[in-house]
Design an enzyme around this catalytic site. Structure first.
Site, PDB file in Angstrom:
ATOM      1  CD  GLU A 108      -3.047   0.972   0.343  1.00 28.48           C
ATOM      2  OE1 GLU A 108      -2.483   1.634  -0.543  1.00 28.48           O
ATOM      3  OE2 GLU A 108      -4.268   1.032   0.514  1.00 28.48           O
ATOM      4  CG  ASP A 109      -0.950   4.868  -1.329  1.00 30.05           C
ATOM      5  OD1 ASP A 109      -1.658   4.188  -0.550  1.00 30.05           O
ATOM      6  OD2 ASP A 109      -1.440   5.748  -2.065  1.00 30.05           O
ATOM      7  CG  ASP A 112      -5.713   8.470   6.788  1.00 24.83           C
ATOM      8  OD1 ASP A 112      -5.203   8.934   7.801  1.00 24.83           O
ATOM      9  OD2 ASP A 112      -6.641   9.038   6.177  1.00 24.83           O
ATOM     10  CG  PHE A 161      -3.598  15.491   1.905  1.00 25.50           C
ATOM     11  CD1 PHE A 161      -4.440  14.390   1.853  1.00 25.50           C
ATOM     12  CD2 PHE A 161      -3.113  16.024   0.720  1.00 25.50           C
ATOM     13  CE1 PHE A 161      -4.794  13.822   0.634  1.00 25.50           C
ATOM     14  CE2 PHE A 161      -3.462  15.457  -0.507  1.00 25.50           C
ATOM     15  CZ  PHE A 161      -4.306  14.359  -0.546  1.00 25.50           C
ATOM     16  NE  ARG A 174      -2.606   8.716  -9.079  1.00 28.23           N
ATOM     17  CZ  ARG A 174      -3.243   8.253  -8.005  1.00 28.23           C
ATOM     18  NH1 ARG A 174      -2.572   7.790  -6.979  1.00 28.23           N
ATOM     19  NH2 ARG A 174      -4.559   8.260  -7.956  1.00 28.23           N
TER      20      ARG A 174
HETATM   21  P1  5GP Z   1      -7.563   4.538   4.871  1.00 29.81           P
HETATM   22  O1  5GP Z   1      -8.526   3.568   4.290  1.00 29.81           O
HETATM   23  O2  5GP Z   1      -6.426   3.891   5.640  1.00 29.81           O
HETATM   24  O3  5GP Z   1      -8.250   5.602   5.676  1.00 29.81           O
HETATM   25  O4  5GP Z   1      -6.938   5.347   3.690  1.00 29.81           O
HETATM   26  C1  5GP Z   1      -6.109   4.731   2.795  1.00 29.81           C
HETATM   27  C2  5GP Z   1      -6.123   5.416   1.453  1.00 29.81           C
HETATM   28  O5  5GP Z   1      -6.456   6.815   1.542  1.00 29.81           O
HETATM   29  C3  5GP Z   1      -4.749   5.371   0.854  1.00 29.81           C
HETATM   30  O6  5GP Z   1      -4.568   4.223   0.056  1.00 29.81           O
HETATM   31  C4  5GP Z   1      -4.687   6.637   0.040  1.00 29.81           C
HETATM   32  O7  5GP Z   1      -5.213   6.404  -1.240  1.00 29.81           O
HETATM   33  C5  5GP Z   1      -5.600   7.598   0.758  1.00 29.81           C
HETATM   34  N1  5GP Z   1      -4.862   8.523   1.653  1.00 29.81           N
HETATM   35  C6  5GP Z   1      -4.817   8.530   3.010  1.00 29.81           C
HETATM   36  N2  5GP Z   1      -4.060   9.528   3.474  1.00 29.81           N
HETATM   37  C7  5GP Z   1      -3.601  10.182   2.385  1.00 29.81           C
HETATM   38  C8  5GP Z   1      -2.724  11.323   2.202  1.00 29.81           C
HETATM   39  O8  5GP Z   1      -2.206  11.958   3.147  1.00 29.81           O
HETATM   40  N3  5GP Z   1      -2.476  11.682   0.925  1.00 29.81           N
HETATM   41  C9  5GP Z   1      -3.003  11.035  -0.157  1.00 29.81           C
HETATM   42  N4  5GP Z   1      -2.682  11.490  -1.356  1.00 29.81           N
HETATM   43  N5  5GP Z   1      -3.828   9.966  -0.023  1.00 29.81           N
HETATM   44  C10 5GP Z   1      -4.102   9.546   1.229  1.00 29.81           C
END
Ligand code: 5GP
Length: 184
Positions: A108-109, A112, A161, A174
């Site tokens: 995963e990138d 969050d 963010f 990206r």
């Molecule tokens: P989660 O499901 O853990 O809340 O969020 C995961 C997804 O939200 C990540 O795969 C990503 O696509 C997006 N995301 C969460 N935080 C960030 C951030 O700080 N920047 C960006 N660009 N995407 C984020």
């Protein structure tokens, strides 16, 4: 190699400043690659990249792994074009590979709240892999709401963010070769 490395960037009228440099990312990927080599010696893991955000991290991480390995992709989205999670996960593309009995490393990138990762973990476990571990470039411990164990974490970051190195804002950014943070 020429890479896109400005010291700040404006996307959608918002300013982002350098947060994690290309050099720090590269050093960390070398460490993670070495750990994966050691952990999976004698095995043939399959990396499952979560699109779109993980494509650059996955490509660079794999080049630091020297044991036999494979790759496949899974696509989901939860953010839309916003800076705050929508709290919903949408599945866009399932796996092509059969992963039953395989050693899977989900890539995963960023984790969050952990919602996307708990969703994908659940889907993957239902396909009966031999083992599942998680690699994420970034982790925001302060935002975590779902209990998922992260095995390979590039960097723990504050609940801010970020953009670049595969991560977008409204699909832009990206292509930045390092990680930027929204300026306050
Ligand atoms: P989660 O499901 O853990 O809340 O969020 C995961 C997804 O939200 C990540 O795969 C990503 O696509 C997006 N995301 C969460 N935080 C960030 C951030 O700080 N920047 C960006 N660009 N995407 C984020």
């Amino acid at each position: 190699m020429h890479e896109y490395l400005p010291d700040h960037v404006t996307v959608q009228n918002e300013r982002f400043d350098v947060f994690i440099t290309r050099e720090r990312i590269e050093d960390r990927l070398a460490e993670l690659g070495a750990r994966i080599d050691a952990d999976y010696a004698g095995k043939r893991p399959i990396f499952i990249g979560v699109l779109n955000g993980a494509f650059i991290f996955l490509a660079d991480l794999m080049r630091h792994v020297s044991i036999p390995c494979e790759v496949d992709f899974y696509k989901l989205s939860s953010y839309g074009d916003e800076k705050v999670s929508s709290g919903k996960v949408t599945e866009r593309k399932d796996l092509d590979a059969a992963i039953e009995g395989r050693h899977v490393i989900i890539v995963e990138d960023i984790v969050d709240t952990g919602l996307s990762m708990s969703y994908i973990l659940n889907l993957i476990k239902h396909k009966d892999p031999a083992s599942v571990r998680i690699a994420t470039l970034l982790h925001k411990p302060g935002a975590m709401r779902f209990d998922v164990a992260l095995d390979y974490v590039g960097f723990e970051i504050p609940t801010k963010f970020v953009l670049g190195y595969g991560l977008d804002y409204a699909q832009e950014g990206r292509n930045l070769a390092q990680i930027y943070v929204l300026s306050e």
